[in-house]
Design an enzyme around this catalytic site. Structure first.
Site, PDB file in Angstrom:
ATOM      1  N   GLU A  30     -19.370  -4.276  10.859  1.00  0.00           N
ATOM      2  CA  GLU A  30     -20.219  -3.419  11.700  1.00  0.00           C
ATOM      3  C   GLU A  30     -21.317  -4.218  12.401  1.00  0.00           C
ATOM      4  O   GLU A  30     -21.609  -3.972  13.582  1.00  0.00           O
ATOM      5  CB  GLU A  30     -20.851  -2.316  10.840  1.00  0.00           C
ATOM      6  CG  GLU A  30     -19.886  -1.213  10.425  1.00  0.00           C
ATOM      7  CD  GLU A  30     -19.022  -1.568   9.237  1.00  0.00           C
ATOM      8  OE1 GLU A  30     -19.220  -2.646   8.649  1.00  0.00           O
ATOM      9  OE2 GLU A  30     -18.131  -0.757   8.877  1.00  0.00           O
ATOM     10  N   ARG A  57     -25.024  -0.608   7.852  1.00  0.00           N
ATOM     11  CA  ARG A  57     -24.671  -2.019   7.656  1.00  0.00           C
ATOM     12  C   ARG A  57     -25.126  -2.883   8.836  1.00  0.00           C
ATOM     13  O   ARG A  57     -25.183  -4.100   8.750  1.00  0.00           O
ATOM     14  CB  ARG A  57     -23.159  -2.087   7.435  1.00  0.00           C
ATOM     15  CG  ARG A  57     -22.492  -3.322   6.971  1.00  0.00           C
ATOM     16  CD  ARG A  57     -22.994  -3.960   5.727  1.00  0.00           C
ATOM     17  NE  ARG A  57     -22.673  -3.365   4.453  1.00  0.00           N
ATOM     18  CZ  ARG A  57     -21.526  -3.521   3.795  1.00  0.00           C
ATOM     19  NH1 ARG A  57     -20.538  -4.174   4.352  1.00  0.00           N
ATOM     20  NH2 ARG A  57     -21.340  -2.992   2.597  1.00  0.00           N
ATOM     21  N   LYS A  96       0.853  -1.183   0.000  1.00  0.00           N
ATOM     22  CA  LYS A  96       0.000   0.000   0.000  1.00  0.00           C
ATOM     23  C   LYS A  96       0.906   1.257   0.000  1.00  0.00           C
ATOM     24  O   LYS A  96       1.849   1.331   0.771  1.00  0.00           O
ATOM     25  CB  LYS A  96      -0.882  -0.011   1.253  1.00  0.00           C
ATOM     26  CG  LYS A  96      -2.078   0.902   1.194  1.00  0.00           C
ATOM     27  CD  LYS A  96      -3.112   0.510   2.243  1.00  0.00           C
ATOM     28  CE  LYS A  96      -4.331   1.410   2.160  1.00  0.00           C
ATOM     29  NZ  LYS A  96      -5.382   1.021   3.142  1.00  0.00           N
TER      30      LYS A  96
HETATM   31  C1  TPP Z   1     -18.977  -1.033   5.310  1.00  0.00           C
HETATM   32  C2  TPP Z   1     -17.733  -0.188   5.336  1.00  0.00           C
HETATM   33  N1  TPP Z   1     -17.064  -0.041   6.499  1.00  0.00           N
HETATM   34  C3  TPP Z   1     -15.953   0.723   6.554  1.00  0.00           C
HETATM   35  C4  TPP Z   1     -15.481   1.346   5.420  1.00  0.00           C
HETATM   36  C5  TPP Z   1     -14.265   2.247   5.501  1.00  0.00           C
HETATM   37  N2  TPP Z   1     -13.148   1.709   4.735  1.00  0.00           N
HETATM   38  C6  TPP Z   1     -12.871   2.124   3.513  1.00  0.00           C
HETATM   39  S1  TPP Z   1     -11.548   1.376   2.853  1.00  0.00           S
HETATM   40  C7  TPP Z   1     -11.313   0.467   4.269  1.00  0.00           C
HETATM   41  C8  TPP Z   1     -10.172  -0.487   4.373  1.00  0.00           C
HETATM   42  C9  TPP Z   1     -10.132  -1.356   3.164  1.00  0.00           C
HETATM   43  O1  TPP Z   1      -9.000  -2.199   3.249  1.00  0.00           O
HETATM   44  P1  TPP Z   1      -8.676  -3.088   1.975  1.00  0.00           P
HETATM   45  O2  TPP Z   1      -9.913  -3.695   1.472  1.00  0.00           O
HETATM   46  O3  TPP Z   1      -7.587  -3.982   2.379  1.00  0.00           O
HETATM   47  O4  TPP Z   1      -8.201  -2.059   0.870  1.00  0.00           O
HETATM   48  P2  TPP Z   1      -6.805  -1.256   0.785  1.00  0.00           P
HETATM   49  O5  TPP Z   1      -7.124   0.140   1.253  1.00  0.00           O
HETATM   50  O6  TPP Z   1      -5.826  -1.960   1.647  1.00  0.00           O
HETATM   51  O7  TPP Z   1      -6.441  -1.294  -0.663  1.00  0.00           O
HETATM   52  C10 TPP Z   1     -12.277   0.763   5.200  1.00  0.00           C
HETATM   53  C11 TPP Z   1     -12.359   0.161   6.549  1.00  0.00           C
HETATM   54  C12 TPP Z   1     -16.202   1.167   4.229  1.00  0.00           C
HETATM   55  N3  TPP Z   1     -15.844   1.790   3.061  1.00  0.00           N
HETATM   56  N4  TPP Z   1     -17.307   0.388   4.208  1.00  0.00           N
END
Ligand code: TPP
Ligand code: DXP
Ligand code: MG
Length: 633
Positions: free
Chosen positions: A367, A395, A282
């Site tokens: 959630e 959610r 990342k």
């Molecule tokens: C239901 C929900 N909860 C929380 C989030 C906030 N959120 C956005 S990206 C993320 C982390 C995603 O991690 P990953 O899938 O590994 O993607 P990366 O950023 O590492 O590429 C979170 C918790 C969201 N978008 N949707």
């Protein structure tokens, strides 16, 4: 724009480039993203991590015929640069500009709109079912991060996909990060695949290895089949997915374009569901983001040379107040536990986690689990504080009703990012929580007019023996000074902020200051407006509102929430039930989704400013010009 990126009109143009040109293009794309996001803000680290992966995906899949569904979708910038939006890329997340997430309305190359996590595999399976039913021939791929893979919805979809055995490709982008370092058993499993050399063996190698063990001939091998299987679990990567009916391919270095192309091509030849495990970094290619991927997950405008964020105003945010006050309350109340769904920093709980690690729980992007976990804790005598953004709490709606409020359990929902959030746009605006929480019995719902009242509400909510939701906005407050001592507010009691005899404005949350400012402008126009800070959406201060309505000709409600089912609706319901005929006008968000844009601009557009309120009220008063004298009397 010059260089190779200028040549890319459609993803098919990638076929014209050799690997060295692809690497050159990857460098141009990284530079473009860094420059743009340093101006607009956005999800920098996730996108820098998927440059080669996205190039490989568009090299192997033929969009828009083939479908790619991006989970969360915050990592879609490279995809957008390759699919006809590079000229508009500088409008990223700006009002009227391109979204920071895939949007159906934005491009035929955006196969499915995303923003909330863990939806991609379900949607992709839906596309696969439709493809087969309509006898179409194309590939469908979901691109999901290791963080999003911790979401229950993703597991539900894996389970169903493995059952249906539809041709479907799930690309797991594993960078060991959610927003913060990833958590959970799944994350540990994936990390072992990444780090343990034992996992480099293929299934055949394991079989050969077992057969070489002396005195275990083929016939005996059958007898210890279980051992072979459990041994495979130990040394062959991806067995978890294989057992769910997927063909597991990988892991592959997601920054090695050719290797990733080759594995994706192999995936296309597989029958049934395939999981392609891609390992990336990342923030790749920008040192500040590589070394601080959580800070650069979602970042405001920053100085490229140093990585320093530019627009820190110095005024504390509501989130920072929450983070400080919850720690203060936890000092004297040992029952308090804090829960986040993969957003320890976004919710302000990092400080609590550092001070009370055994009272802090990051459940991953889960959630629903977070809320029912809290219900269990509360049932057992603890005081869980669940910090979840308004939009993401959607959610867990059934868990709020079924597990917490129906049982009247003392859970505190710290509903952050309630109201207009701005740049993230329609998928993230926190504009529904008053409408979706208000119908739930037993639940107390409050929203502070400023940071000082916020601390008193937190203190009140922690002491309240039932379920309570405290909704507060993204960003800075009014900059007011916090009282030294926290008070306990009487539940259901509003606050008359300004007396007035002509009209009355009753506001909730951050709209109270807007109403006060509007009253000052109206006073200069000879209109004397009372202002009431409702404080509680539920229970309403019925006496205060009915007195107000009985003594005014025009009652105006204002909220940063959908009008439908919101705070204004509750006032209308009260007045109807009471038989009062006072003219009432509700100001809030009309029946449409609110696109991305700066919060101030969006509030201007939707009249959620002092000037907007005054204009609306003047129009209302103007309509009754023949009675203007009466009202002014
Ligand atoms: C239901 C929900 N909860 C929380 C989030 C906030 N959120 C956005 S990206 C993320 C982390 C995603 O991690 P990953 O899938 O590994 O993607 P990366 O950023 O590492 O590429 C979170 C918790 C969201 N978008 N949707
Ligand atoms: C993509 C996503 O859902 C999160 O990164 C979200 O954008 C965070 O919002 P804040 O910037 O308000 O914390
Ligand atoms: Mg990740």
């Amino acid at each position: 724009m010059n260089g190779l990126l200028a040549m890319i009109k459609t993803p098919q143009d990638l076929r014209l480039l050799d690997n060295s040109q692809i690497n050159e293009l990857a460098g141009e794309i990284r530079q473009k993203i860094i420059e743009t996001v340093s101006e607009t803000g956005g999800h920098l680290a996730p996108n820098l991590g998927v440059v080669e992966l996205t190039l490989a995906l568009h090299r192997v899949f033929n969009l828009p015929q083939d479908k790619i569904i991006w989970d969360v979708g915050h990592q879609c910038y490279v995809h957008k640069l390759l699919t006809g939006r590079k000229e508009r890329f500088s409008t990223l997340r700006q009002y009227g500009g391109i979204s920071g997430f895939p949007r159906l309305i934005e491009s035929a190359y955006d196969s499915f709109g995303t923003g909330h996590s863990s939806t991609s595999i379900s949607a992709a399976l839906g596309f696969a079912i439709a493809r087969d039913y309509l006898k179409e021939k194309h590939s469908v791929a979901a691109v999901i991060g290791d963080g999003a893979m911790t979401g229950g919805l993703a597991f539900e979809a894996l389970n169903h996909a493995g059952h249906l055995k539809k041709d479907l490709i799930v690309v797991l982008n594993d960078n060991e990060m959610s927003i913060a370092p990833n958590v959970g058993a799944m994350s540990g499993y994936l990390s072992r695949i990444r780090t343990d050399p034992m996992y480099s063996r293929s299934k055949d190698e394991v079989e050969q290895l077992l057969l070489k063990i002396p005195n275990i001939g083929p016939k005996v091998l059958k007898v210890i089949d279980r051992l072979k299987d459990s041994f495979k679990y130990l040394v062959v990567p991806g067995m978890l997915f294989e057992e769910l009916g997927f063909t597991y391919l990988g892991p592959v270095d997601g920054h090695n374009y050719q290797a990733t192309v080759n594995l994706l091509k192999q995936a296309k030849t597989c029958k049934g569901p395939v999981l392609v495990h891609v390992q990336t970094q990342k923030g790749k290619g920008y040192l500040p983001a590589e070394s601080n991927a959580d800070k650069f997950h979602g970042v405001g405008p920053f100085k490229i040379e140093t990585g320093d964020v530019i627009n820190s105003t110095g005024t504390v945010t509501y989130t920072e107040v929450f983070g400080d006050i919850i720690v203060k309350l936890a000092e004297t109340d040992r029952r308090i536990q804090a829960i986040t769904a993969a957003m320890p920093d976004g919710t302000g709980l990092r400080k609590f986690a550092n001070i009370y690690p055994d009272r802090f729980f990051d459940v991953g992007i889960a959630e629903g689990h977070a809320v029912t976990l809290a219900a269990g804790m509360a049932c057992a005598g603890l005081k869980p504080v669940v910090a979840i953004y308004s939009t993401f709490l959607q959610r867990a709606y059934d868990q709020v009703i079924h597990d917490v409020c129906l049982q009247n359990l003392p859970v505190l929902f710290a509903v952050d990012r309630a109201g207009i959030v701005g740049d993230d746009g329609a998928t993230h605006q926190g504009l529904f929580d008053l409408s979706y929480l208000r119908p739930i019995p037993n639940l107390v719902i409050m929203s502070p007019k400023d940071e000082n009242e916020f601390q008193h509400m937190l203190n009140t909510a922690v002491k309240f023996q039932g379920p309570c939701a405290l909704r507060f906005p993204r960003g800075i407050g009014t900059g007011c000074v916090l009282d030294k001592e926290m008070k306990e507010l009487p539940i259901g009691q509003a606050e008359v902020v300004r007396k007035g005899k002509n009209i009355a404005i009753i506001a909730i949350g951050n709209m109270v200051k807007v109403a006060e400012d509007a009253a000052r402008i109206l006073a200069q126009q000879g209109v004397d407006a009372a202002v009431v800070n409702a404080r509680f959406i539920k229970p309403l201060d019925e006496k205060c509102i009915l007195d107000l309505a009985a003594n005014t000709n025009l009652l105006v409600t204002v909220e940063e929430n959908m009008l439908s089912g919101g705070f204004g609706s509750s006032v209308l319901e009260l007045l109807t039930a009471s038989g009062l005929k006072t003219r009432t006008h509700c100001i809030g968000i009309p029946d449409n989704f609110i696109e991305h844009g700066h919060p101030k601009l969006l509030r201007d557009i939707y009249g959620l400013t002092a000037e907007g309120l005054v204009k609306e009220i003047n129009m209302l008063l103007g309509y009754r010009s023949n009675t203007l004298k009466l009202i002014a009397d």
